[in-house]
Design a protein around this motif. Structure first.
Motif, PDB file in Angstrom:
ATOM      1  N   SER A   5       0.793  -1.177   0.080  1.00  0.00           N
ATOM      2  CA  SER A   5       0.012  -0.239   0.120  1.00  0.00           C
ATOM      3  C   SER A   5       0.868   1.240  -0.057  1.00  0.00           C
ATOM      4  CB  SER A   5      -0.816   0.137   1.265  1.00  0.00           C
ATOM      5  OG  SER A   5      -0.212  -0.115   2.522  1.00  0.00           O
ATOM      6  N   GLU A   6       2.077   1.024   0.446  1.00  0.00           N
ATOM      7  CA  GLU A   6       2.875   2.274   0.433  1.00  0.00           C
ATOM      8  C   GLU A   6       3.306   2.675  -0.885  1.00  0.00           C
ATOM      9  OE1 GLU A   6       3.709   4.245   3.452  1.00  0.00           O
ATOM     10  OE2 GLU A   6       2.054   2.897   4.243  1.00  0.00           O
ATOM     11  N   ASN A   7       3.601   1.658  -1.681  1.00  0.00           N
ATOM     12  CA  ASN A   7       4.287   2.066  -2.920  1.00  0.00           C
ATOM     13  C   ASN A   7       3.604   1.944  -3.868  1.00  0.00           C
ATOM     14  OD1 ASN A   7       4.489  -0.625  -3.490  1.00  0.00           O
ATOM     15  ND2 ASN A   7       6.418  -1.002  -2.905  1.00  0.00           N
ATOM     16  N   LEU A   8       2.238   1.467  -3.677  1.00  0.00           N
ATOM     17  CA  LEU A   8       1.166   1.475  -4.874  1.00  0.00           C
ATOM     18  C   LEU A   8       1.011   2.567  -5.911  1.00  0.00           C
ATOM     19  CD1 LEU A   8      -1.166  -0.013  -5.891  1.00  0.00           C
ATOM     20  CD2 LEU A   8      -2.664   0.567  -4.072  1.00  0.00           C
ATOM     21  N   ASP A   9       1.209   3.948  -5.145  1.00  0.00           N
ATOM     22  CA  ASP A   9       0.715   5.176  -6.167  1.00  0.00           C
ATOM     23  C   ASP A   9       2.040   5.247  -6.951  1.00  0.00           C
ATOM     24  OD1 ASP A   9      -1.812   6.666  -5.280  1.00  0.00           O
ATOM     25  OD2 ASP A   9      -0.634   6.298  -3.308  1.00  0.00           O
ATOM     26  N   HIS A  10       3.177   4.978  -6.487  1.00  0.00           N
ATOM     27  CA  HIS A  10       4.639   4.859  -7.304  1.00  0.00           C
ATOM     28  C   HIS A  10       4.273   3.736  -8.372  1.00  0.00           C
ATOM     29  CE1 HIS A  10       8.900   4.752  -8.460  1.00  0.00           C
ATOM     30  NE2 HIS A  10       8.617   3.505  -8.396  1.00  0.00           N
ATOM     31  N   THR A  11       3.716   2.623  -8.007  1.00  0.00           N
ATOM     32  CA  THR A  11       3.671   1.630  -9.062  1.00  0.00           C
ATOM     33  C   THR A  11       2.574   2.159 -10.367  1.00  0.00           C
ATOM     34  OG1 THR A  11       3.832  -0.111  -7.456  1.00  0.00           O
ATOM     35  CG2 THR A  11       2.594  -0.792  -9.417  1.00  0.00           C
ATOM     36  N   ILE A  12       1.453   2.742  -9.991  1.00  0.00           N
ATOM     37  CA  ILE A  12       0.627   3.016 -10.994  1.00  0.00           C
ATOM     38  C   ILE A  12       1.181   4.353 -11.821  1.00  0.00           C
ATOM     39  CG2 ILE A  12      -1.203   2.208  -9.838  1.00  0.00           C
ATOM     40  CD1 ILE A  12      -2.332   5.206  -9.491  1.00  0.00           C
ATOM     41  N   HIS A  13       2.203   5.007 -11.315  1.00  0.00           N
ATOM     42  CA  HIS A  13       2.906   6.218 -11.908  1.00  0.00           C
ATOM     43  C   HIS A  13       3.844   5.483 -12.879  1.00  0.00           C
ATOM     44  CE1 HIS A  13       4.701   9.923 -12.764  1.00  0.00           C
ATOM     45  NE2 HIS A  13       6.007   9.530 -12.272  1.00  0.00           N
ATOM     46  N   THR A  14       4.367   4.513 -12.385  1.00  0.00           N
ATOM     47  CA  THR A  14       5.238   3.750 -13.392  1.00  0.00           C
ATOM     48  C   THR A  14       4.530   3.111 -14.562  1.00  0.00           C
ATOM     49  OG1 THR A  14       6.905   2.929 -11.624  1.00  0.00           O
ATOM     50  CG2 THR A  14       7.120   1.818 -13.501  1.00  0.00           C
ATOM     51  N   ASN A  15       3.482   2.711 -14.166  1.00  0.00           N
ATOM     52  CA  ASN A  15       2.572   2.320 -15.157  1.00  0.00           C
ATOM     53  C   ASN A  15       2.039   3.032 -16.193  1.00  0.00           C
ATOM     54  OD1 ASN A  15       2.442  -0.441 -13.694  1.00  0.00           O
ATOM     55  ND2 ASN A  15       0.407  -0.168 -13.213  1.00  0.00           N
ATOM     56  N   GLU A  16       1.914   4.154 -15.913  1.00  0.00           N
ATOM     57  CA  GLU A  16       1.632   5.216 -16.911  1.00  0.00           C
ATOM     58  C   GLU A  16       2.713   5.607 -17.664  1.00  0.00           C
ATOM     59  OE1 GLU A  16       0.360   8.370 -14.102  1.00  0.00           O
ATOM     60  OE2 GLU A  16      -1.462   7.523 -13.629  1.00  0.00           O
ATOM     61  N   GLN A  17       3.810   5.636 -17.239  1.00  0.00           N
ATOM     62  CA  GLN A  17       5.050   5.907 -17.856  1.00  0.00           C
ATOM     63  C   GLN A  17       5.507   4.879 -18.881  1.00  0.00           C
ATOM     64  OE1 GLN A  17       8.004   6.343 -14.581  1.00  0.00           O
ATOM     65  NE2 GLN A  17       8.305   8.466 -15.041  1.00  0.00           N
ATOM     66  N   ILE A  18       5.307   3.698 -18.737  1.00  0.00           N
ATOM     67  CA  ILE A  18       5.427   2.332 -19.568  1.00  0.00           C
ATOM     68  C   ILE A  18       4.409   2.126 -20.451  1.00  0.00           C
ATOM     69  CG2 ILE A  18       7.310   1.634 -17.959  1.00  0.00           C
ATOM     70  CD1 ILE A  18       5.377  -0.582 -17.246  1.00  0.00           C
ATOM     71  N   ALA A  19       3.190   2.840 -20.439  1.00  0.00           N
ATOM     72  CA  ALA A  19       1.899   2.395 -20.666  1.00  0.00           C
ATOM     73  C   ALA A  19       2.162   2.300 -22.573  1.00  0.00           C
ATOM     74  CB  ALA A  19       0.811   3.461 -20.549  1.00  0.00           C
ATOM     75  N   ASN A  20       2.664   3.387 -23.087  1.00  0.00           N
ATOM     76  CA  ASN A  20       2.817   3.072 -24.421  1.00  0.00           C
ATOM     77  C   ASN A  20       3.750   1.956 -25.177  1.00  0.00           C
ATOM     78  OD1 ASN A  20       1.245   5.445 -24.887  1.00  0.00           O
ATOM     79  ND2 ASN A  20       2.945   6.789 -24.893  1.00  0.00           N
ATOM     80  N   GLN A  21       4.793   1.615 -24.110  1.00  0.00           N
ATOM     81  CA  GLN A  21       5.325   0.635 -24.680  1.00  0.00           C
ATOM     82  C   GLN A  21       4.685  -0.907 -24.592  1.00  0.00           C
ATOM     83  OE1 GLN A  21       9.362   0.406 -22.873  1.00  0.00           O
ATOM     84  NE2 GLN A  21       9.460   2.705 -22.606  1.00  0.00           N
ATOM     85  N   ILE A  22       3.952  -0.791 -23.536  1.00  0.00           N
ATOM     86  CA  ILE A  22       2.957  -2.046 -23.290  1.00  0.00           C
ATOM     87  C   ILE A  22       2.042  -2.205 -24.148  1.00  0.00           C
ATOM     88  CG2 ILE A  22       1.544  -3.170 -21.833  1.00  0.00           C
ATOM     89  CD1 ILE A  22       4.628  -3.016 -20.898  1.00  0.00           C
TER      90      ILE A  22
END
Length: 276
Positions: A5-22
């Motif tokens: 829960s502590e790094n969940l926001d960081h995780t979804i921020h990373t998802n947004e950064q890599i979304a186009n590649q995915i």
């Protein structure tokens, strides 16, 4: 990196950064799925893995879901741990497909584009995000969650797990990401409150049974299956009888098969109440 829960926001921020590649990688993979589009999503993944000589073995390790093993002829083989619950296996199918096909996509579609990241955590995040988008991308988890006729959060998540054939945290991360996009603060808070809760397989069995859900999805399959790779290696031995590493690989696989069939028998015995 273990997601909490502590790094969940960081995780979804990373998802947004890599979304186009995915998205690009999903388009690449979907070209392989034309002949299998009528199959459920987990069966599509299974067919891809079989093309890569899938190995299925029950390894008694709750933290190990699968891997790509490089053999002596540089062939990359996916291994899935069938000691894990089936829902987790299905997620790992797509996670390992990403690792199997990432370099191929870079070479065929992005010769002058972005590079493959070598940082372990980021590459694993990309594989996980790819897996989640293959599972959830064609449907609306958010709408399904809100359509459920219960106010109990865990019961709702159990229905999502069953319907999307996805593990607990994969459901929560995807739901949190959509709630974040929709600025649904209350749902984000509820997800964080439950995110770090640890439910044992027996707990999930009870929850699934009480809600009339298929509890086999949260049980291991204990399958031992090495038929595809054994057949492939045997064909190579016929073609190249003087090449020793094919025989070495076959010997290794046969050792694994014997070892994990014993694990399979023992695990099934425990599950059936035959062993203590």
């Amino acid at each position: 990196m273990r997601i909490t829960s502590e790094n969940l926001d960081h995780t979804i921020h990373t998802n947004e950064q890599i979304a186009n590649q995915i998205i690009d990688h999903i388009q690449f993979i979907e070209k392989r799925l034309i002949k299998w589009q009528s199959l459920p999503i987990e069966e599509q993944a299974f067919e891809i893995l079989k093309e890569h000589n899938l190995i299925e073995v029950p390894i008694p390790d709750e933290n190990w879901g699968g891997a790509i093993r490089k053999f002596k002829n540089n062939k990359m083989i996916p291994i899935i741990n069938t000691y894990q619950p089936r829902l987790y296996q299905y997620f790992i199918y797509w996670h390992e497909i990403y690792h199997l096909t990432e370099r191929e996509e870079m070479q065929t579609m992005h010769k002058d584009g972005y590079e493959i990241f070598t940082e372990f955590d980021l590459n694993e995040r990309k594989a996980d995000y790819f897996a989640s988008q293959m599972i959830f991308g064609r449907t609306d988890l958010y709408d399904f969650f809100h359509s459920l006729n219960t106010n109990d959060f865990i019961e709702r998540i159990a229905h999502c797990m069953k319907s999307f054939r996805a593990p607990y945290k994969a459901v929560l991360i995807e739901l949190y990401q959509i709630a974040h996009k929709n600025n649904h603060i209350q749902l984000q808070s509820e997800i964080k409150k439950h995110f770090d809760l640890s439910h044992k397989p027996t707990d999930w069995e009870i929850i699934f049974q009480e809600n009339g859900l298929d509890d086999s999805l949260i049980k291991p399959s204990y399958v031992t299956n090495m038929n595809a790779i054994i057949k492939t290696i045997q064909e190579e031995i016929k073609k190249h009888p003087d090449v020793q590493f094919y025989q070495d690989n076959l010997n290794l696989i046969k050792e694994w098969e014997l070892k994990y069939k014993n694990v399979q028998r023992e695990a099934k015995g425990v599950g059936d109440g035959q062993l203590s």
